[in-house]
Design a protein around this motif. Structure first.
Motif, PDB file in Angstrom:
ATOM      1  N   GLU A 109      51.690  76.492 -17.175  1.00 26.39           N
ATOM      2  CA  GLU A 109      52.872  75.696 -16.791  1.00 26.39           C
ATOM      3  C   GLU A 109      54.120  76.576 -16.720  1.00 26.39           C
ATOM      4  O   GLU A 109      54.973  76.360 -15.865  1.00 26.39           O
ATOM      5  CB  GLU A 109      53.083  74.549 -17.780  1.00 26.39           C
ATOM      6  CG  GLU A 109      52.060  73.443 -17.656  1.00 26.39           C
ATOM      7  CD  GLU A 109      52.195  72.623 -16.380  1.00 26.39           C
ATOM      8  OE1 GLU A 109      53.070  72.889 -15.533  1.00 26.39           O
ATOM      9  OE2 GLU A 109      51.408  71.685 -16.235  1.00 26.39           O
TER      10      GLU A 109
ATOM     11  N   ILE B 289      57.230  64.784 -12.967  1.00 29.22           N
ATOM     12  CA  ILE B 289      56.508  65.586 -11.993  1.00 29.22           C
ATOM     13  C   ILE B 289      56.482  64.852 -10.656  1.00 29.22           C
ATOM     14  O   ILE B 289      56.042  63.704 -10.585  1.00 29.22           O
ATOM     15  CB  ILE B 289      55.075  65.845 -12.471  1.00 29.22           C
ATOM     16  CG1 ILE B 289      55.119  66.625 -13.778  1.00 29.22           C
ATOM     17  CG2 ILE B 289      54.264  66.575 -11.426  1.00 29.22           C
ATOM     18  CD1 ILE B 289      53.814  66.699 -14.481  1.00 29.22           C
TER      19      ILE B 289
ATOM     20  N   SER C 220      47.819  64.063 -13.934  1.00 32.82           N
ATOM     21  CA  SER C 220      47.549  63.572 -12.584  1.00 32.82           C
ATOM     22  C   SER C 220      47.800  62.070 -12.469  1.00 32.82           C
ATOM     23  O   SER C 220      48.034  61.567 -11.369  1.00 32.82           O
ATOM     24  CB  SER C 220      46.116  63.899 -12.161  1.00 32.82           C
ATOM     25  OG  SER C 220      45.178  63.211 -12.947  1.00 32.82           O
TER      26      SER C 220
ATOM     27  N   TYR D 260      47.842  69.045  -7.563  1.00 36.88           N
ATOM     28  CA  TYR D 260      47.271  70.208  -8.239  1.00 36.88           C
ATOM     29  C   TYR D 260      46.541  69.803  -9.520  1.00 36.88           C
ATOM     30  O   TYR D 260      45.500  70.348  -9.855  1.00 36.88           O
ATOM     31  CB  TYR D 260      48.342  71.250  -8.558  1.00 36.88           C
ATOM     32  CG  TYR D 260      48.969  71.851  -7.338  1.00 36.88           C
ATOM     33  CD1 TYR D 260      48.214  72.627  -6.468  1.00 36.88           C
ATOM     34  CD2 TYR D 260      50.324  71.641  -7.047  1.00 36.88           C
ATOM     35  CE1 TYR D 260      48.785  73.180  -5.332  1.00 36.88           C
ATOM     36  CE2 TYR D 260      50.903  72.196  -5.919  1.00 36.88           C
ATOM     37  CZ  TYR D 260      50.127  72.959  -5.064  1.00 36.88           C
ATOM     38  OH  TYR D 260      50.690  73.510  -3.948  1.00 36.88           O
ATOM     39  N   TYR D 261      47.099  68.835 -10.220  1.00 31.92           N
ATOM     40  CA  TYR D 261      46.444  68.349 -11.435  1.00 31.92           C
ATOM     41  C   TYR D 261      45.137  67.621 -11.092  1.00 31.92           C
ATOM     42  O   TYR D 261      44.146  67.760 -11.798  1.00 31.92           O
ATOM     43  CB  TYR D 261      47.365  67.425 -12.228  1.00 31.92           C
ATOM     44  CG  TYR D 261      48.563  68.119 -12.811  1.00 31.92           C
ATOM     45  CD1 TYR D 261      48.410  69.088 -13.793  1.00 31.92           C
ATOM     46  CD2 TYR D 261      49.846  67.814 -12.393  1.00 31.92           C
ATOM     47  CE1 TYR D 261      49.506  69.732 -14.347  1.00 31.92           C
ATOM     48  CE2 TYR D 261      50.949  68.445 -12.937  1.00 31.92           C
ATOM     49  CZ  TYR D 261      50.764  69.406 -13.910  1.00 31.92           C
ATOM     50  OH  TYR D 261      51.853  70.043 -14.450  1.00 31.92           O
TER      51      TYR D 261
ATOM     52  N   LYS E 282      53.702  78.640 -13.483  1.00 36.84           N
ATOM     53  CA  LYS E 282      53.829  77.771 -12.329  1.00 36.84           C
ATOM     54  C   LYS E 282      55.264  77.280 -12.151  1.00 36.84           C
ATOM     55  O   LYS E 282      55.734  77.109 -11.056  1.00 36.84           O
ATOM     56  CB  LYS E 282      52.870  76.594 -12.467  1.00 36.84           C
ATOM     57  CG  LYS E 282      52.809  75.688 -11.259  1.00 36.84           C
ATOM     58  CD  LYS E 282      51.856  74.564 -11.506  1.00 36.84           C
ATOM     59  CE  LYS E 282      52.631  73.493 -12.222  1.00 36.84           C
ATOM     60  NZ  LYS E 282      51.984  72.226 -12.324  1.00 36.84           N
TER      61      LYS E 282
ATOM     62  N   ALA F 190      53.841  65.049  -5.141  1.00 39.37           N
ATOM     63  CA  ALA F 190      53.166  66.121  -4.408  1.00 39.37           C
ATOM     64  C   ALA F 190      52.557  67.149  -5.358  1.00 39.37           C
ATOM     65  O   ALA F 190      51.474  67.666  -5.120  1.00 39.37           O
ATOM     66  CB  ALA F 190      54.130  66.794  -3.448  1.00 39.37           C
ATOM     67  N   LYS F 191      53.233  67.429  -6.459  1.00 39.72           N
ATOM     68  CA  LYS F 191      52.723  68.421  -7.408  1.00 39.72           C
ATOM     69  C   LYS F 191      51.550  67.883  -8.221  1.00 39.72           C
ATOM     70  O   LYS F 191      50.767  68.643  -8.756  1.00 39.72           O
ATOM     71  CB  LYS F 191      53.829  68.908  -8.335  1.00 39.72           C
ATOM     72  CG  LYS F 191      54.820  69.791  -7.631  1.00 39.72           C
ATOM     73  CD  LYS F 191      55.728  70.449  -8.618  1.00 39.72           C
ATOM     74  CE  LYS F 191      56.639  71.419  -7.879  1.00 39.72           C
ATOM     75  NZ  LYS F 191      57.462  72.170  -8.805  1.00 39.72           N
ATOM     76  N   ARG F 192      51.439  66.560  -8.317  1.00 43.26           N
ATOM     77  CA  ARG F 192      50.334  65.982  -9.078  1.00 43.26           C
ATOM     78  C   ARG F 192      48.997  66.256  -8.418  1.00 43.26           C
ATOM     79  O   ARG F 192      47.963  66.211  -9.074  1.00 43.26           O
ATOM     80  CB  ARG F 192      50.546  64.490  -9.280  1.00 43.26           C
ATOM     81  CG  ARG F 192      51.591  64.231 -10.362  1.00 43.26           C
ATOM     82  CD  ARG F 192      51.601  62.818 -10.804  1.00 43.26           C
ATOM     83  NE  ARG F 192      52.363  62.024  -9.835  1.00 43.26           N
ATOM     84  CZ  ARG F 192      52.337  60.721  -9.781  1.00 43.26           C
ATOM     85  NH1 ARG F 192      51.602  60.039 -10.618  1.00 43.26           N
ATOM     86  NH2 ARG F 192      53.067  60.069  -8.903  1.00 43.26           N
TER      87      ARG F 192
END
Length: 123
Positions: free
Chosen positions: A119, A2, A52, A9-10, A122, A5-7
């Motif tokens: 998931e 992952i 995350s 969201y977590y 997304k 940058a996408k982490r």
């Protein structure tokens, strides 16, 4: 893996779910929300924390989350909290729960399905 940058969201999901779980734990003493919805959300909370803090794939994150949830439920089966005293016992009961339930396992599975579905959407 992952991307960093996408982490974010977590992280946001974890913070929101942690607040919801804390409110449930502090203000509700029983009922559907505390007993069942809380378990479903707890699995999602664990998943968002894992994702995350790591660069695991979704599949690995789901397997790790399911393993942790199953371990917690097995610890309830052997009544791990019996080895704690006083305030520590209260904290252990809050973290690990107080009794084994097949319905908890069902709620964990439903929580995992929710995560998997999110998931995929997304994805």
């Amino acid at each position: 893996m992952i991307p960093r940058a996408k982490r974010l969201y977590y992280v946001i999901g974890f913070v929101i779910l942690f607040g919801v779980e804390a409110a449930i734990a502090m203000h509700l003493k029983g009922g559907f929300i505390r007993s069942y919805l809380g378990d479903l959300l707890a699995v999602i909370l664990i998943y968002t924390l894992i994702m995350s803090c790591s660069r695991l794939s979704v599949k690995t994150g789901l397997v790790l989350t399911a393993s942790i949830a199953l371990l917690v439920e097995l610890l309830q089966l052997i009544d791990l909290t019996q080895f704690f005293e006083g305030t520590y016992k209260q904290v252990a009961t809050l973290v690990f729960g107080s009794h084994f339930s097949w319905l908890d396992l069902l709620m964990y599975a439903l929580g995992m399905l929710v995560v998997y579905g999110l998931e995929r959407v997304k994805g």
